[in-house]
Structure formats: structure tokens, C-alpha cells
Design a protein around this motif. Sequence first.
Motif, mmCIF file in Angstrom:
data_model
loop_
_atom_site.group_PDB
_atom_site.id
_atom_site.type_symbol
_atom_site.label_atom_id
_atom_site.label_comp_id
_atom_site.label_asym_id
_atom_site.label_seq_id
_atom_site.Cartn_x
_atom_site.Cartn_y
_atom_site.Cartn_z
ATOM 1 N N ASP A 152 56.969 20.841 29.742
ATOM 2 C CA ASP A 152 56.607 20.895 31.747
ATOM 3 C C ASP A 152 56.658 19.890 31.216
ATOM 4 N N THR A 153 55.724 19.158 31.056
ATOM 5 C CA THR A 153 55.509 17.468 31.528
ATOM 6 C C THR A 153 56.646 16.519 31.622
ATOM 7 N N HIS A 180 50.756 22.305 21.610
ATOM 8 C CA HIS A 180 51.146 21.716 22.891
ATOM 9 C C HIS A 180 52.724 21.443 23.362
ATOM 10 N N GLN A 181 53.686 21.797 22.412
ATOM 11 C CA GLN A 181 54.353 21.606 22.814
ATOM 12 C C GLN A 181 55.392 22.176 24.212
ATOM 13 N N ILE A 204 47.698 14.187 27.726
ATOM 14 C CA ILE A 204 48.947 14.986 28.024
ATOM 15 C C ILE A 204 49.560 14.350 29.240
ATOM 16 N N VAL A 205 48.651 15.654 30.049
ATOM 17 C CA VAL A 205 49.317 15.363 31.106
ATOM 18 C C VAL A 205 48.913 14.185 32.256
ATOM 19 N N VAL A 220 64.308 19.491 24.978
ATOM 20 C CA VAL A 220 63.625 20.529 25.281
ATOM 21 C C VAL A 220 63.312 19.637 23.496
ATOM 22 N N LEU A 221 61.370 19.432 23.291
ATOM 23 C CA LEU A 221 61.407 19.174 22.348
ATOM 24 C C LEU A 221 60.485 20.068 21.201
ATOM 25 N N GLU A 222 60.841 20.111 19.762
ATOM 26 C CA GLU A 222 60.192 20.729 19.927
ATOM 27 C C GLU A 222 59.319 20.437 18.117
ATOM 28 N N CYS A 223 58.276 20.633 17.980
ATOM 29 C CA CYS A 223 57.324 19.704 16.654
ATOM 30 C C CYS A 223 57.427 20.128 15.349
#
Length: 220
Positions: A30-31, A24-25, A182-183, A77-80
Motif C-alpha cells: 500500500d505504501t 507487514h506485506q 514503515i509509513v 507487488v512485494l512478497e515476503c
Amino acid sequence: MTAVKSKCLPTYLVIDTSLSMESHQDLLNDTVEHVFTVIGDNPRVSEFAHLSVVTFSTAPHVVLEMSDIEHVTEIPVLECSGSTNYGPLFSLLRQRIDQDVEQLNAGGRRAVLRPAVFILTDGEPMDQNWTGPLAALVDRGWRRYPHIISYGFGDANEAVLGQIATRMAFLAVNVEREKEAIVSMMTSLLKTLVESAGADEFRIPTEVPGYRTVPVEIIE
């Protein structure tokens, strides 16, 4: 004469970025970008709600310090990767709340409201000793204890969601519709901030499409 600034709601968007969230990264990024766009386009909301973004996996990270969205020039920026540890997150949040509230007070706000923490997770804590840091974070003897609203989907544990929340806890009703969860969570966050800004006080979300409420162990 210096104008008195409006009330301010310190808001923490806390996102589980453990390895299980990797698929879902892109959606998470985006969200989050959408959240920034909507708040930035609404001056009343951006003035009322200052935002910090915190991620947690094996360790927590402040990817955006408490900010006036209008002044943010680069969206994090998110990273999982990694596991899901709660204890270090709760310790970090208590530390950051003290620091952030002091800075907002020093900025001349008419009032700094009780902080609001919105947590999104898809799993259970992997560490064993997280309840102590949680107790310190929600300790009523600490005058800055936050409102905590938890959102869980996937393998999130209903009992844990209720334990970490102080106001409302939500669990997605369809485990196969993780993207929609998530949205919907991000939409709930935005709706809450818009309504709170309009009322000049924190308005608690009571319903979230695609989620059901779960019992909260600690109720203010």
C-alpha cells in the motif's frame, strides 16, 4: 533543436522482504503504491527523480528497473519470505548503478546526480561476508558511489544501520509501532524527493518522525 533535459536523481527504494516482514506485506504494498501515486501526480518530481525498487531477503530482486514514474504502467507487488542477506544486495546495487547511470546519461540528461539509496529493514544481516560488498559499493575510488540512507525498526541493529549508511541512519524509537515506522519512512522518502526536486539537488533528510538518528560510520 533538441531541448536539454533536466537533472536526474537515480533513486533506489530498497526494502527488506524477509519472512519477518510478512505481517507487514500488505502495508508495504500500500505504501509503495502511495509513493508511486504521489510522484506520478507531481511532474517536477517525476522528471527529477527516476525510481528503481529493489527487494532483498535470501537473494535480492529488482522488482522495478530504473524508471520514469510517469511511464510505469504496473506497480510491483512485494512478497515476503526467506532470510536477511546483505552481501548479494550490495553487489547487485553496484552493478545496477553502473548500468542505470549509463542509460540515464545516454538519455540526454543535463546531469545525472549521485544515486540515492533508501534502505528499510527490520532485522540484522544473516550472512557473514557482507562487509566486502558494502565496501565496494561505497568505495570513494568508484565515482558513482551512492548516498545511502538507512531506516531500521523492529530488530534492526543500530550499529549495522550506521555502518551501511553514508549520509544518515535512522532507528525507530518505539519497537511496538512498526506500522507507523514503515509509513513514516515512505513519507520521509517522498518529502526528500519533493524537496530535492524543488532545489534541483539532493537534499538529505535530517529528521524523520518516529525515528532517532544514529551515528554514521562513513561520512562524506
